[in-house]
Scaffold this motif. Structure first.
Motif, short mmCIF file in Angstrom:
data_model
loop_
_atom_site.label_atom_id
_atom_site.label_comp_id
_atom_site.label_asym_id
_atom_site.label_seq_id
_atom_site.Cartn_x
_atom_site.Cartn_y
_atom_site.Cartn_z
N ASN A 1 0.85 -1.19 0.00
CA ASN A 1 0.00 0.00 0.00
C ASN A 1 0.89 1.25 0.00
O ASN A 1 2.12 1.14 0.01
N SER A 2 0.29 2.42 -0.05
CA SER A 2 1.07 3.66 -0.06
C SER A 2 0.41 4.68 0.87
O SER A 2 -0.74 4.50 1.27
N ALA A 3 1.12 5.76 1.18
CA ALA A 3 0.62 6.75 2.12
C ALA A 3 0.60 8.15 1.51
O ALA A 3 1.39 8.46 0.63
N GLY A 4 -0.30 8.97 2.04
CA GLY A 4 -0.34 10.39 1.67
C GLY A 4 0.36 11.21 2.74
O GLY A 4 0.94 10.64 3.68
N PRO B 1 -1.81 9.69 -1.69
CA PRO B 1 -0.90 8.54 -1.64
C PRO B 1 -0.42 8.18 -3.05
O PRO B 1 -1.15 8.40 -4.03
N THR B 2 0.78 7.64 -3.17
CA THR B 2 1.29 7.18 -4.47
C THR B 2 0.26 6.26 -5.11
O THR B 2 -0.14 5.27 -4.50
N PRO B 3 -0.23 6.59 -6.32
CA PRO B 3 -1.25 5.72 -6.93
C PRO B 3 -0.69 4.36 -7.37
O PRO B 3 -1.44 3.37 -7.43
N ILE C 1 0.61 1.10 -6.75
CA ILE C 1 0.79 0.14 -5.65
C ILE C 1 0.77 -1.29 -6.19
O ILE C 1 0.20 -1.55 -7.25
N SER D 1 -0.62 -3.86 -4.84
CA SER D 1 -1.85 -4.59 -4.54
C SER D 1 -2.71 -4.75 -5.79
O SER D 1 -2.56 -4.00 -6.76
N ILE D 2 -3.63 -5.71 -5.76
CA ILE D 2 -4.55 -5.93 -6.87
C ILE D 2 -5.54 -4.76 -6.96
O ILE D 2 -6.08 -4.32 -5.94
N GLN D 3 -5.73 -4.24 -8.16
CA GLN D 3 -6.71 -3.18 -8.37
C GLN D 3 -7.56 -3.48 -9.59
O GLN D 3 -7.12 -4.16 -10.51
#
Lengths: 368, 368, 368, 368
Positions: free
Chosen positions: C202-205, C300-302, C304, C306-308
């Protein structure tokens, strides 16, 4: 149309048609603290006003300017200065006839093609009255320039075949004759020529020159914002102008390097000077401190009473003859318009030049 | 200097000096989807390249252009197109001598006054090499214009006292002679004149004309953004230009309304046409659909080997003689520069004209 | 695209894509006489360089800047400064996969719709590498501002749920931690949070604040060119920014006049001061001489792992997982970008303010 | 001041002070053929008119707009549209008292420092009446946008501590209450809060949200002219705004990639849609076709009747209490101002987007 704004720092936006409520201009970027009153502006407008001689239309246009904003207690506040001149003498019926055909030499057809229809009353936005906004703003620019030691002076160089005699050039004479020529004899001769044009239901072209003195060296920006390029755009944006020259202008094409180069010498005060000024005060797009000399050719008034071939909006051919009151020549009333456009350009370029050196910027802010 | 950007929609920004790493231009606003490769641009640059005839400097400048951005898989992406031409043949020592004095006819002194010092190597930013950026961008503009049915063609009208014979005007001939004159005989005569100039350590001026066809009617914006005013600024921003004309240009000053007005008639297909084109394709600042004709006078090359009077930065008078390799005439290499500036102006004005009518805007967005 | 130019007087134009030849910027309007070398600019670029901590992508980007024009003998000449950073580490194959689908949170689809196709390599022009041009130009602007006594300093205020403790604010600490937080404890906590984000694919803002000191009162222009409006545009033009605040920002909505107004008092030196600075140093769009405080929220960095859920260009739904090397957070590398955009805006506004008074203009030209 | 022009293609220039002859705006670049009458504009002005509720000043301002140019036979001609609203209710004496001291929270002192003096009558150019020009122009922009299928709607989100309940959001309700809140219960509660503020000689802040629907995907320009950046500048240029957000705005700082990214899916008609709209309709600076959502925080009215600490021009401290008729809150009258600035920005960006593709440009000109 988004072509009604001129200038980057001292920025003007004009509006208005020949037969709308009025003509106006908004000056944005005028420095604060300049003493300004309506008389300062009116004096310039009066120079372009019609009905001053028999060579300008006898329409009665009072053309009184009103300051709507930007001046408080007699001084500019730094906020936009809105100026308006109400349209008074509107005889729309005079123009109803031309609604359907295209006047040769006018922009009627181009407006119809561009916008799908047009305000045909007196040419609408393409009317010469549009220049009222230029002159009102130019009067303000010229007043600031005088504070900075810069003088802008335009005059008539020729009318039809009649040119001034440069050996008899007399600055005092410019305001003495209705044609603004610096040569009384030429003015007299030109008047006779105009009488002939009028009797023949014809019109005349002419040439205006403008001399700008006191501009410090280094004004203008290299490459695309050369001072001569911006002066050219300013003057060529005046309705009837078909050529622009600086210094020797068109004559340089047949000259040679030895004669065209301006040699440098030192004067007794130890200042650099040029033995000649073929360049017209600008080299490489930058002013060199000598007088700036520009010239423009104005076409003959397109509205003439003689029979002309034309077509209607719907495509029928017809022969027309322009009714109404029209100047047999545009030049005399355009002299102050040339002065105004030159003043607007020079002022804007001088203001832009204030950021050219880091040391001068530092000094400026240290003194705040 | 903030004068290195030209255009509002198709906007170019040039950079570079005669003796820096190179000359470049960034094109911002180029529409996406245009097939573009370096050859498209190189073809234009080769036309201004020196060493092509004995009338242009024998300096070897390969002037190869490289596309650094904005093109993907052979098409423009809509993002800025960065173009660079490396400076190869740099003989700074040739120029060290002129560091201390001001060359007559050049901008040396004006740069010193404006900026406090200057890059004296080959004139720095004021060098003719600056036009590489204009031509590289102009090649892209011209390619787009061709897609829109617009052709821009410039040629030499006169060199010194030698003018072409309009009765013998031959478009094919333009690319056949080193002087780009549409008249073989005149080209031959002009060559002889240039030989004489060179033998006398002198230089010549000349005139360039540019004809633009296929521009639809209604291009340009009234008042300050007249198409002729912007063409004038574009051409007058080219180093050695001292005059700009459109249509009959300077001759309108001595003409009269009856002869100068272009009469309208209908052709057999029911289209409006003009019996003459004194206006040069533009009236009221808007194109009328007929060919646009503009002209410019170029001054003689200021760098000549003859003795000239000058002064040093510190104020001593001296006599100088410019060393190095210089064209005896600017005109031939300037032909493609005029074409480029005209193309940039016409394209930018055509793009600006797309928002002039609400019905066309509605149609545009409905089709998305 | 004609959105690559920023500023009116100190004007920059950026170019370049993630995987083209390089990224560059042309600075037009830089005053002459400023000492400038590549190290001045490199120092800023190094602050946005990846691979400096495990919270920034491990891509090796040397990002060396080269000055191509506008500097002579160690000083700016007043002509355009062209800066280039070559793209070195280009692994196009890493990106080939995303050519056909649209990454959630990215501009992929919008570019396809706007331009008809796109440079899919690393996002092309929409890549974070685009900010290299901003930072290179910002370094020059910041150097000029320091000469004028103005300091611009940005830092991380929060990352995800972790905010700094204003009571422990420590300017020295900002450069001590990889997250540029002025609070060591918060930085430690934020690092732990980022570890968690990475482990969860995941990513953070986060939030960045910028403090600008030394700006004299009266900078900015009323109405549309308010200093806060231009700072807002500058910061909001940075890729991931979704909010902009000045002073108390969003909190003023729930405040009241008595508490929000900054009271005036006189200090012992007889200068006016404010008891509070809720306004953040700007009122009515003009600076008041107190520190300017602005804030921005970064998404947050778009990209990532993870599955999207996504779709392809041709309209098939599919589940994706972004491969490649991506920062789990944008904020740390964006700190210097915020500083750069603030510096560019403040400098441009200060230069523009030099023409606000006629008396100052007269003094300026009298001293020439 | 040269900050009174907004927009590049649909360009407006406003002028006027609180107590001058009037307030006006010139719209340059309005496409020709749009049906336009004064009622179209008056309807918008009436929404910002004071005296409509007890929460807005009881000053009687008729604020009637007059069209001075640019409209002929009920349609726009493509030439500048000049609009004026005369200042009627001018009680200068009400303001004479504040000539010498600086009102906390106002720009009085900044104007004095910048311009050397100021028009102290009602704040002069910094008065809220300046927004009349924005709204008059915004009404024209909104009418064009409706022709293009775009709707712009602003409303009050919160007043002081009172926020609407999003679950009860009711578009119909917006025009039903004097506070323009889409939640009747919240409006009632907010009214009570404002009563309290007034009784305590205090004022309140609040939040406005604006929703824009129907904007096609691909509007806006990458890098510096991002649609969100221009919307931000437009809204932040409104007097009392201290923050700007798009989509989730400030909340993204504490969000994470998995939750903040908007996933793509296909609908039954085979169109792409987003499962969420955290981005607020814009990604990478370009619209994506979903509703654009922006928010702004307005500070409390700085003019309050309570005692405040201030200083005089000459540097004496004093306690003041603002006399006169002032709104206890700015928000309700600012709703239409936000709508107007958003409309001006969206329209200008849409017009700019018409040149993004060569194929569309070719189609456009082939159809002429």
């Amino acid at each position: 149309m988004f072509g009604s704004t001129f200038g980057n720092i001292f920025k003007i936006t004009t509006w208005g048609e020949s037969h709308g409520a009025g003509i106006g201009v908004v000056i944005d970027g005028c420095p604060a603290g300049l003493p300004l009153c309506e008389e300062d502006i009116q004096a310039y407008l009066d120079r372009r006003k019609p009905g001053q001689s028999r060579y300008t239309t006898q329409r009665k246009e009072s053309d009184r300017v009103e300051i709507l904003s930007g001046v408080f207690e007699g001084k500019t506040t730094g906020t936009p200065i809105s100026l308006i001149v109400a349209n008074t003498d509107q005889r729309s019926h005079d123009y109803s006839e031309i609604a359907n055909y295209y006047r040769p030499g006018h922009a009627d057809r181009n407006y119809d093609v561009k916008y799908g229809f047009r305000d045909y009353r007196g040419g609408g936005r393409s009317s010469g009255r549009e220049t009222i906004g230029r002159v009102a703003a130019g009067a303000v620019a010229a007043k600031i320039l005088r504070e900075l030691g810069v003088e802008v002076c335009a005059y008539t160089l020729s009318i039809g075949p009649v040119s001034i005699n440069r050996d008899l050039f007399d600055f005092e004479e410019i305001q003495n004759n209705a044609l603004f020529m610096p040569d009384a004899a030429a003015a007299k001769e030109a008047s006779a020529y105009l009488e002939k044009c009028m009797s023949e239901k014809n019109s005349a072209g002419g040439m205006i020159e403008c001399k700008i003195t006191g501009v410090p060296a280094g004004i203008g920006e290299p490459v695309f914002e050369k001072l001569n390029a911006n002066l050219g755009k300013a003057i060529l944006s005046i309705g009837a102008v078909k050529s622009f020259e600086i210094g020797d202008g068109i004559r340089v094409a047949s000259s040679d390097g030895l004669h065209n180069n301006d040699a440098y010498r030192m004067d007794n005060e130890g200042n650099v000077w040029k033995k000649t000024n073929h360049s017209g005060g600008i080299t490489g797009g930058l002013s060199d401190g000598t007088p700036i000399i520009i010239r423009a050719a104005f076409k003959p008034t397109p509205s003439i009473a003689s029979i002309q071939e034309s077509v209607t909006r719907s495509g029928e051919e017809l022969d027309i003859s322009i009714k109404g009151r029209h100047d047999p020549i545009i030049v005399p009333r355009a002299v102050v318009v040339v002065e105004s456009m030159a003043a607007l350009t020079i002022l804007d370029s001088m203001l832009a030049s204030m950021t050219s050196r880091i040391d001068r910027i530092k000094t400026f802010f240290e003194k705040l």
